[in-house]
Write a protein that holds these residues in place. Structure first.
Motif, PDB file in Angstrom:
ATOM      1  N   THR A 447       0.831  -1.202   0.000  1.00 23.46           N
ATOM      2  CA  THR A 447       0.000   0.000   0.000  1.00 23.46           C
ATOM      3  C   THR A 447       0.869   1.256   0.000  1.00 23.46           C
ATOM      4  N   GLY A 448       0.518   2.199  -0.868  1.00 20.96           N
ATOM      5  CA  GLY A 448       1.240   3.462  -0.948  1.00 20.96           C
ATOM      6  C   GLY A 448       2.250   3.526  -2.073  1.00 20.96           C
ATOM      7  N   TYR A 449       2.574   2.381  -2.678  1.00 19.69           N
ATOM      8  CA  TYR A 449       3.533   2.350  -3.784  1.00 19.69           C
ATOM      9  C   TYR A 449       2.805   2.068  -5.094  1.00 19.69           C
ATOM     10  N   GLU A 450       3.294   2.680  -6.173  1.00 19.93           N
ATOM     11  CA  GLU A 450       2.747   2.437  -7.498  1.00 19.93           C
ATOM     12  C   GLU A 450       3.882   2.243  -8.493  1.00 19.93           C
ATOM     13  N   MET A 451       3.636   1.397  -9.489  1.00 20.62           N
ATOM     14  CA  MET A 451       4.614   1.198 -10.550  1.00 20.62           C
ATOM     15  C   MET A 451       4.724   2.436 -11.426  1.00 20.62           C
ATOM     16  N   PRO A 453       4.534   3.941 -14.864  1.00 24.71           N
ATOM     17  CA  PRO A 453       3.759   3.433 -16.010  1.00 24.71           C
ATOM     18  C   PRO A 453       4.625   2.925 -17.152  1.00 24.71           C
ATOM     19  N   ASP A 454       5.889   3.346 -17.214  1.00 24.00           N
ATOM     20  CA  ASP A 454       6.780   2.891 -18.283  1.00 24.00           C
ATOM     21  C   ASP A 454       7.586   1.658 -17.894  1.00 24.00           C
ATOM     22  N   ALA A 455       7.432   1.189 -16.661  1.00 27.90           N
ATOM     23  CA  ALA A 455       8.223   0.048 -16.190  1.00 27.90           C
ATOM     24  C   ALA A 455       7.536  -1.268 -16.527  1.00 27.90           C
ATOM     25  N   ASP A 456       8.341  -2.267 -16.887  1.00 26.39           N
ATOM     26  CA  ASP A 456       7.843  -3.637 -17.036  1.00 26.39           C
ATOM     27  C   ASP A 456       7.903  -4.375 -15.702  1.00 26.39           C
ATOM     28  N   VAL A 457       8.885  -4.012 -14.886  1.00 27.57           N
ATOM     29  CA  VAL A 457       9.098  -4.630 -13.581  1.00 27.57           C
ATOM     30  C   VAL A 457       9.455  -3.532 -12.589  1.00 27.57           C
ATOM     31  N   THR A 458       8.879  -3.594 -11.398  1.00 24.45           N
ATOM     32  CA  THR A 458       9.309  -2.722 -10.305  1.00 24.45           C
ATOM     33  C   THR A 458       9.862  -3.584  -9.186  1.00 24.45           C
ATOM     34  N   GLN A 469       6.671  -6.129  -8.561  1.00 26.01           N
ATOM     35  CA  GLN A 469       5.437  -6.219  -9.336  1.00 26.01           C
ATOM     36  C   GLN A 469       5.768  -6.216 -10.820  1.00 26.01           C
ATOM     37  N   LEU A 470       5.035  -7.043 -11.557  1.00 25.30           N
ATOM     38  CA  LEU A 470       5.107  -7.053 -13.012  1.00 25.30           C
ATOM     39  C   LEU A 470       3.943  -6.260 -13.580  1.00 25.30           C
ATOM     40  N   LYS A 471       4.185  -5.578 -14.671  1.00 24.56           N
ATOM     41  CA  LYS A 471       3.107  -4.853 -15.335  1.00 24.56           C
ATOM     42  C   LYS A 471       1.991  -5.834 -15.718  1.00 24.56           C
ATOM     43  N   GLY A 472       0.769  -5.485 -15.349  1.00 26.71           N
ATOM     44  CA  GLY A 472      -0.377  -6.313 -15.699  1.00 26.71           C
ATOM     45  C   GLY A 472      -0.567  -7.538 -14.835  1.00 26.71           C
ATOM     46  N   GLN A 496      12.226  -0.625 -12.806  1.00 27.40           N
ATOM     47  CA  GLN A 496      12.230   0.486 -11.850  1.00 27.40           C
ATOM     48  C   GLN A 496      12.741  -0.043 -10.513  1.00 27.40           C
ATOM     49  N   LEU A 497      13.800   0.560  -9.995  1.00 27.05           N
ATOM     50  CA  LEU A 497      14.395   0.154  -8.725  1.00 27.05           C
ATOM     51  C   LEU A 497      14.057   1.192  -7.664  1.00 27.05           C
ATOM     52  N   LEU A 498      13.436   0.750  -6.575  1.00 28.44           N
ATOM     53  CA  LEU A 498      13.053   1.631  -5.479  1.00 28.44           C
ATOM     54  C   LEU A 498      13.670   1.134  -4.181  1.00 28.44           C
ATOM     55  N   ASN A 499      13.992   2.054  -3.289  1.00 28.53           N
ATOM     56  CA  ASN A 499      14.554   1.706  -1.979  1.00 28.53           C
ATOM     57  C   ASN A 499      13.798   2.468  -0.903  1.00 28.53           C
ATOM     58  N   GLY A 500      13.036   1.735  -0.086  1.00 29.68           N
ATOM     59  CA  GLY A 500      12.298   2.349   1.008  1.00 29.68           C
ATOM     60  C   GLY A 500      13.000   2.247   2.340  1.00 29.68           C
ATOM     61  N   ASP A 501      14.151   1.548   2.387  1.00 28.82           N
ATOM     62  CA  ASP A 501      14.925   1.433   3.624  1.00 28.82           C
ATOM     63  C   ASP A 501      15.879   2.610   3.762  1.00 28.82           C
ATOM     64  N   TYR A 502      16.485   2.734   4.946  1.00 28.53           N
ATOM     65  CA  TYR A 502      17.338   3.888   5.241  1.00 28.53           C
ATOM     66  C   TYR A 502      18.821   3.556   5.118  1.00 28.53           C
ATOM     67  N   TYR A 503      19.148   2.668   4.187  1.00 33.02           N
ATOM     68  CA  TYR A 503      20.535   2.323   3.888  1.00 33.02           C
ATOM     69  C   TYR A 503      20.592   1.851   2.438  1.00 33.02           C
ATOM     70  N   VAL A 504      21.790   1.771   1.889  1.00 34.88           N
ATOM     71  CA  VAL A 504      21.971   1.460   0.473  1.00 34.88           C
ATOM     72  C   VAL A 504      21.660  -0.007   0.197  1.00 34.88           C
ATOM     73  N   HIS A 505      20.946  -0.251  -0.891  1.00 34.04           N
ATOM     74  CA  HIS A 505      20.806  -1.590  -1.449  1.00 34.04           C
ATOM     75  C   HIS A 505      21.526  -1.612  -2.798  1.00 34.04           C
ATOM     76  N   ALA A 506      21.858  -2.806  -3.281  1.00 31.73           N
ATOM     77  CA  ALA A 506      22.653  -2.925  -4.509  1.00 31.73           C
ATOM     78  C   ALA A 506      22.053  -4.006  -5.401  1.00 31.73           C
ATOM     79  N   TYR A 507      21.567  -3.603  -6.559  1.00 29.29           N
ATOM     80  CA  TYR A 507      20.823  -4.495  -7.460  1.00 29.29           C
ATOM     81  C   TYR A 507      21.763  -5.353  -8.302  1.00 29.29           C
ATOM     82  N   VAL A 508      21.408  -6.639  -8.395  1.00 30.74           N
ATOM     83  CA  VAL A 508      22.151  -7.586  -9.224  1.00 30.74           C
ATOM     84  C   VAL A 508      21.159  -8.372 -10.078  1.00 30.74           C
ATOM     85  N   LEU A 509      21.541  -8.633 -11.320  1.00 32.74           N
ATOM     86  CA  LEU A 509      20.733  -9.416 -12.254  1.00 32.74           C
ATOM     87  C   LEU A 509      21.568 -10.597 -12.736  1.00 32.74           C
TER      88      LEU A 509
END
Length: 641
Positions: A447-451, A453-458, A469-472, A496-509
Motif C-alpha cells: 500500500t502506498g507504492y505504485e509502478m 507506467p513505463d516500467a515492465d518490472v518494479t 510487481q510485473l506490469k499487468g 524500476q528500482l526503489l529503496n524504502g529502507d534507510y541504507y543502500v541496497h545494490a541491485y544484481v541481475l
C-alpha cells in the motif's frame, strides 16, 4: 518538487560473485571470456564447460542505466525457449561438473537413475506444531477486533424495529497484553502464554538480525546445521552466512532442519552456485596469466549452479537431511526456493569467506547496518529496526501494535462508560490488517507504492527484502512475465528500482542458463511423487549481468522529518578500512569499477534508479531473471519466470 542530493561514490558496495580485471594481467586475459582460450570449453555435451561470454555494456546518466547483456554476445543460435526444442537446453549428463582444466568437482551431480536424490541421505521426519506467525497474528487481530466491535441495539417502536450501534468499551489491560504479544512475534522475542514454545519462536518478521546469522562449519564433523521455517510465502533461516574455512579443501555437509508450518507445503530445492577452481588458475604452463598472483589472490570465476535436490515436503512435519557439498573453495551460496510461491518463497545462505570488494568478509555489510548483535540491548534492537523503512508492512504492524501496547486512557480515546473507545481501536485495526495483508504478499507492491507506467518490472527494497510487481500482474499467483515482453534476443525490459529502507541496497541481475545453457534434472523423481523435472532450474551455467561494472546501487530513502537517525557503521564500505587487506587481491571476485551512486530521491522520499536491459539471448524456460540485493541477500530476492 523532486529532491536531489549530492551524488556520491561508494568505494566498495560489492557483493557479487563475478569475475573481472586482474591487476597486472596481460590484456588478453582480462575477463572470464578470455579464459576460453585456456579452459576446456568443448561444451557440456562433450564433457567440458560451456564457453564464457564478455561482460555487459552499460551506460549511466543521472539515475538511469542502460545495459546490453554480454556485450551483445550469444552462445546459442536463435530459437524458441518455450517451444519443443529450446536452443539453450543441454543434454542431461550423469557426471559431476568440471573445472577449467577438466577435473571433476565432487558432489555436483544432483540426481542419477540409480539414486534420484543423489546428494543427501533419506530425511529423518518428525511431526510438529504447524502453527505459523501468520496464524497467531491473525488470532490476535481477531480478538482485538471482536472486543472493539461496535455494539448494536435494536428496539421496537410502534411495530417498527430501529437498530443503532455505538462504540464498545474496551478493557485496556487485555488489549495491551494482546498487542505486546504481537510485538514479540514481530520482533522474534521469547514468547509467552498460549504462544510459548512455538516452532517459529525467535524468527522475526522484521529482518534486522543479520549480524547474528553467521554459522561456522565444525572442523571435526565437517558439518554445519541450518534451521529453516517454511510457511505461507516465507522461508526464514537462522543462517544467512556460513564460515566454511575449515573445509576449504575438503568435502563437507550442510545439515538442514526444515520445519514446514501451515501453508508451507513445497519441494525442498536448494540451488547452489559454484565457482571454478582457483587452485588451477595459474595458467602460465599454458602460456597464460597467473590469476592467483603467486597464490595471494583467489579468483572466483562463475562456473555452474544447480538444484541439489527437489524433495517434496508436507505441512506439519520437520525434515532433517545432510546435503553433500564440494570443497568450500568452490561454494558461493545456496539459494532455497519453492516453485509453488515463487517469488517470494526464497532465502539465501552465502559463503562468508567470499569477500566484499574491499576484502572485508561478506557478512560485514549486514553487521555494518544493523550491528553485530541487535539483541544486546533494547537500544541496540531499536537502532537496528530503525534502519528499516517505515513504509515496510512488518514495520507498520510493529509500530501500531507498539502504540496499542502502551495505550492508556486519556481524553481523546476514553469511552463515556469507562475503558477505551472501541471506535479508535477499530480504526487502528483496519490499518494493521492492511499492513498484514501487504506483508503476506511480496508478489505486488505494498500500500502506498505504485509502478512507474513505463516500467515492465518494479523492484522495491524494503524490510531488508524485496517486494516487486510485473506490469499487468496482480501478484496473486507465481510471477510469470507476459508473452512479448522478453521472449527473444533484442527484447528490452524496463526495471524500476526503489529503496524504502534507510541504507543502500545494490541491485544484481543473474541468468540461470538462458545465455550459456541448462540441463533438466530429477527425471527419476516422478515415480515417487517428485515434481523436479517439471519445475527445476536444473543444472545450469549461470552468468552475472552486472559483473563488469558491479552491482547497481539504489540510494536510501529519506527519513521522515524529525525522525532520529540510527547509527550506521560504514566501515565495511571503505577500501582503506584498516584490515590490512590489499584490495587488488580481490578484484577478480567482485566485478569491475563500482558504479557511482546517483543519490536521487523521488517526491515520496524513496530512493530510485531506472534500468533498461537489452537481452542478447533467449531466456531459460524455467527462469528469466534472478534479481537480488548484493549486500543483503538472505530474503532479498525477487525472480521472474
Amino acid at each position: 518538487m523532486k529532491m536531489f542530493r549530492k551524488s556520491i561514490r561508494l568505494a566498495a558496495v560489492m557483493a557479487l560473485p563475478a569475475s573481472v580485471m586482474v591487476g597486472g594481467a596481460p590484456a588478453w586475459a582480462q575477463t572470464p571470456f578470455d579464459l576460453n582460450m585456456f579452459c576446456n570449453v568443448s561444451g557440456h555435451a562433450n564433457g567440458g564447460q560451456q564457453r564464457r561470454v564478455p561482460f555487459e555494456t552499460r551506460t549511466t546518466v543521472g539515475n538511469a542505466t542502460t545495459l546490453l547483456t554480454a556485450d551483445g554476445d550469444a552462445v546459442f543460435p536463435e530459437g524458441d525457449s518455450f517451444g519443443t526444442n529450446p536452443p539453450n537446453m543441454l543434454p542431461t549428463i550423469y557426471e559431476n561438473a568440471k573445472t577449467c582444466r577438466g577435473n571433476e568437482i565432487p558432489n555436483t551431480l544432483p540426481s542419477t537413475p540409480e539414486n534420484p536424490y543423489n546428494l543427501h541421505d533419506d530425511p529423518v521426519i518428525r511431526e510438529l506444531d504447524k502453527t505459523s506467525p501468520t496464524d497467531d497474528l491473525d488470532w490476535i487481530m481477531d480478538r482485538i477486533e471482536a472486543m472493539s466491535e461496535p455494539q448494536q441495539i435494536c428496539r421496537n417502536f410502534r411495530g417498527t424495529e430501529h437498530c443503532y450501534s455505538y462504540p464498545r468499551r474496551v478493557n485496556p489491560g487485555e488489549m495491551r497484553t494482546l498487542a505486546r504479544r504481537a510485538v514479540d512475534i514481530i520482533e522474534g522475542n521469547e514468547l509467552q502464554g498460549r504462544f510459548s514454545e512455538r516452532e517459529y519462536e525467535g524468527f522475526p518478521l522484521l529482518h534486522y538480525l543479520g549480524g547474528l546469522k553467521t554459522k561456522v562449519v565444525d572442523p571435526e564433523t565437517k558439518s554445519v546445521t541450518v534451521n529453516q521455517l517454511w510457511y505461507d510465502t516465507h522461508i526464514e533461516s537462522d543462517a544467512a552466512y556460513i564460515d566454511p574455512i575449515a573445509v576449504t579443501d575438503e568435502e563437507w555437509t550442510i545439515k538442514y532442519v526444515v520445519k514446514i508450518l501451515n501453508r508451507g507445503h513445497e519441494d525442498f530445492a536448494p540451488y547452489a552456485m559454484f565457482f571454478d577452481d582457483w587452485t588451477e588458475l595459474n595458467l602460465t604452463d599454458l602460456g597464460g596469466p597467473d590469476l592467483t598472483a603467486g597464490g595471494t589472490a583467489f579468483p572466483r570465476v562463475p562456473n555452474i549452479g544447480m538444484d541439489q535436490t527437489f524433495f517434496p515436503m508436507q505441512e506439519g512435519l520437520e525434515y532433517t537431511l545432510n546435503m553433500k557439498m564440494p570443497p568450500a573453495r568452490f561454494w558461493n551460496l545456496s539459494y532455497h526456493w519453492g516453485w509453488r510461491q515463487h517469488p517470494p518463497r526464497v532465502q539465501v545462505t552465502e559463503n562468508m569467506r567470499v569477500p566484499l570488494r574491499n576484502g572485508a568478509l561478506r557478512n560485514t555489510a549486514e553487521s555494518g547496518v544493523f550491528g553485530e548483535n541487535p539483541r544486546a540491548s533494547e537500544e541496540a534492537k531499536l537502532a537496528a529496526i530503525g534502519m528499516i523503512g517505515d513504509t515496510a508492512p512488518a514495520k507498520r504492524m510493529w509500530q501500531m501494535f507498539r502504540e496499542m501496547g502502551g495505550m492508556t486512557i486519556n481524553s481523546t480515546n476514553k469511552h463515556f462508560g469507562g475503558g477505551l473507545n472501541g471506535s479508535i481501536i477499530q480504526a487502528q485495526m483496519h490499518l494493521i490488517r492492511q499492513a498484514f495483508d501487504d506483508w503476506r504478499n511480496r508478489g505486488r507492491l505494498p500500500t502506498g507504492y505504485e509502478m512507474d507506467p513505463d516500467a515492465d518490472v518494479t523492484v522495491l527494497f524494503l524490510n531488508n527484502t524485496i517486494y516487486g510487481q510485473l506490469k499487468g500482474h496482480n501478484g496473486d499467483a507465481n510471477v510469470i512475465m507476459d508473452d512479448g515482453v522478453w521472449d527473444k534476443r533484442g527484447d528490452k525490459v524496463n526495471i524500476q528500482l526503489l529503496n524504502g529502507d534507510y541504507y543502500v541496497h545494490a541491485y544484481v541481475l543473474v541468468d540461470f542458463g538462458g545465455l550459456r545453457g541448462w540441463e533438466n534434472t530429477f527425471h527419476n523423481t516422478l515415480p515417487s511423487g517428485g515434481a523436479g523435472p517439471l519445475f527445476t532450474f536444473g543444472r545450469n551455467y549461470f552468468w552475472i549481468h552486472v559483473a563488469g561494472g558491479g552491482p547497481i546501487p539504489v540510494p536510501p530513502a529519506a527519513r521522515p522529518e524529525g525522525a532520529p537517525n540510527s547509527p550506521i557503521n560504514d566501515q565495511s564500505w571503505q577500501v582503506a578500512n584498516g584490515n590490512g587487506v590489499v584490495p587488488s587481491n580481490f578484484e577478480f571476485a567482485w566485478g569491475g569499477m563500482q558504479q557511482e551512486m546517483n543519490d536521487y530521491v523521488n517526491v515520496d522520499g524513496i530512493g530510485e534508479h531506472h534500468l533498461e536491459v537489452e537481452f542478447s539471448y533467449e531466456p531459460s524456460r524455467r527462469l528469466r531473471m534472478y534479481q537480488f540485493d548484493a549486500l543483503h541477500h538472505d530474503t532479498a530476492v525477487w525472480s521472474v519466470h
